[in-house]
Scaffold this motif. Structure first.
Motif, PDB file in Angstrom:
ATOM      1  N   ILE A  59       4.906  -5.324  -9.314  1.00  0.00           N
ATOM      2  CA  ILE A  59       5.183  -4.545  -9.941  1.00  0.00           C
ATOM      3  C   ILE A  59       5.813  -3.456 -10.394  1.00  0.00           C
ATOM      4  O   ILE A  59       6.425  -2.793 -10.619  1.00  0.00           O
ATOM      5  N   GLU A  60       7.082  -4.572 -10.789  1.00  0.00           N
ATOM      6  CA  GLU A  60       8.574  -4.690 -11.708  1.00  0.00           C
ATOM      7  C   GLU A  60       7.837  -3.992 -12.991  1.00  0.00           C
ATOM      8  O   GLU A  60       7.927  -3.195 -14.055  1.00  0.00           O
ATOM      9  N   GLN A  61       6.411  -4.917 -13.050  1.00  0.00           N
ATOM     10  CA  GLN A  61       5.908  -5.040 -14.786  1.00  0.00           C
ATOM     11  C   GLN A  61       5.279  -3.785 -14.214  1.00  0.00           C
ATOM     12  O   GLN A  61       4.892  -3.264 -15.633  1.00  0.00           O
TER      13      GLN A  61
ATOM     14  N   ARG B 291       0.661  -1.457   0.271  1.00  0.00           N
ATOM     15  CA  ARG B 291      -0.158   0.136  -0.349  1.00  0.00           C
ATOM     16  C   ARG B 291       0.811   1.130   0.499  1.00  0.00           C
ATOM     17  O   ARG B 291       0.146   2.575  -0.446  1.00  0.00           O
ATOM     18  N   THR B 292       1.821   1.222   0.579  1.00  0.00           N
ATOM     19  CA  THR B 292       3.017   2.478   0.612  1.00  0.00           C
ATOM     20  C   THR B 292       3.459   2.702  -0.609  1.00  0.00           C
ATOM     21  O   THR B 292       3.769   3.687  -1.088  1.00  0.00           O
ATOM     22  N   HIS B 293       3.858   1.581  -1.106  1.00  0.00           N
ATOM     23  CA  HIS B 293       4.294   1.837  -2.371  1.00  0.00           C
ATOM     24  C   HIS B 293       3.655   2.633  -3.425  1.00  0.00           C
ATOM     25  O   HIS B 293       4.198   3.698  -4.482  1.00  0.00           O
ATOM     26  N   PHE B 294       2.287   2.063  -3.474  1.00  0.00           N
ATOM     27  CA  PHE B 294       1.629   2.854  -4.135  1.00  0.00           C
ATOM     28  C   PHE B 294       0.899   4.059  -4.044  1.00  0.00           C
ATOM     29  O   PHE B 294       0.614   4.437  -4.490  1.00  0.00           O
ATOM     30  N   ARG B 295       1.034   3.866  -2.490  1.00  0.00           N
ATOM     31  CA  ARG B 295       0.759   5.587  -2.740  1.00  0.00           C
ATOM     32  C   ARG B 295       1.592   6.658  -2.800  1.00  0.00           C
ATOM     33  O   ARG B 295       1.670   7.754  -3.386  1.00  0.00           O
TER      34      ARG B 295
END
Length: 157
Positions: A108-110, A72-76
């Motif tokens: 996430i890499e894709q 979630r932090t990554h997407f935020r």
């Protein structure tokens, strides 16, 4: 293990003898160990095992929660959304260094690769529908001709 063997064999033996072992079933209250057919040491060992298993399950659960919080932090960060303190706290509870599962890391890499392709000039051109290169060339040539004419009229140069 000894408890399992004792309960299996002991129960069968009582059924076989018909319960004539001389045990009195009076109005005495039994301790929790006796109620489950264990000695006090076996019961204490059993309780320790239960506590250890619960601690392991809680640790695994906290790890999974931290992994989700990391995602979630990554997407935020990616979409420039405000941070969430509960996610930060969940990550810190586990130790702060949480690795995502391999499947999520690949996803996430894709996503990052797709975003990079879309951000490039060629990616933007492929997204435009009904792109007519000839008309673009004509407009560019007309703009160049206008610039040349205005440069010729300029008295400073």
């Amino acid at each position: 293990m000894a408890f399992m063997v004792k309960s299996m064999v002991g129960g069968q033996l009582k059924n076989l003898t018909g319960g004539l072992g001389g045990e009195e079933k009076g109005g005495e209250e039994k301790s929790p160990a006796e109620a489950q057919g264990m000695t006090r040491e076996e019961y204490e060992e059993y309780q320790k095992q239960l506590v250890e298993e619960k601690m392991e399950r809680d640790a695994q659960f906290a790890q999974r929660k931290a992994e989700r919080a990391t995602l979630r932090t990554h997407f935020r960060d990616k979409y420039r959304l405000p941070k969430n303190e509960t996610d930060d706290n969940q990550i810190q509870v586990v130790g702060g260094d949480v690795e995502l599962p391999k499947e999520l890391a690949k996803m996430i890499e894709q996503d990052n690769e797709e975003e990079e392709e879309k951000d490039s000039v060629i990616g933007q051109l492929t997204n435009i529908q009904n792109l007519d290169i000839d008309s673009l060339k004509g407009k560019a040539q007309a703009t160049l001709d206008d610039l040349k004419q205005s440069a010729e009229k300029c008295t400073v140069m």
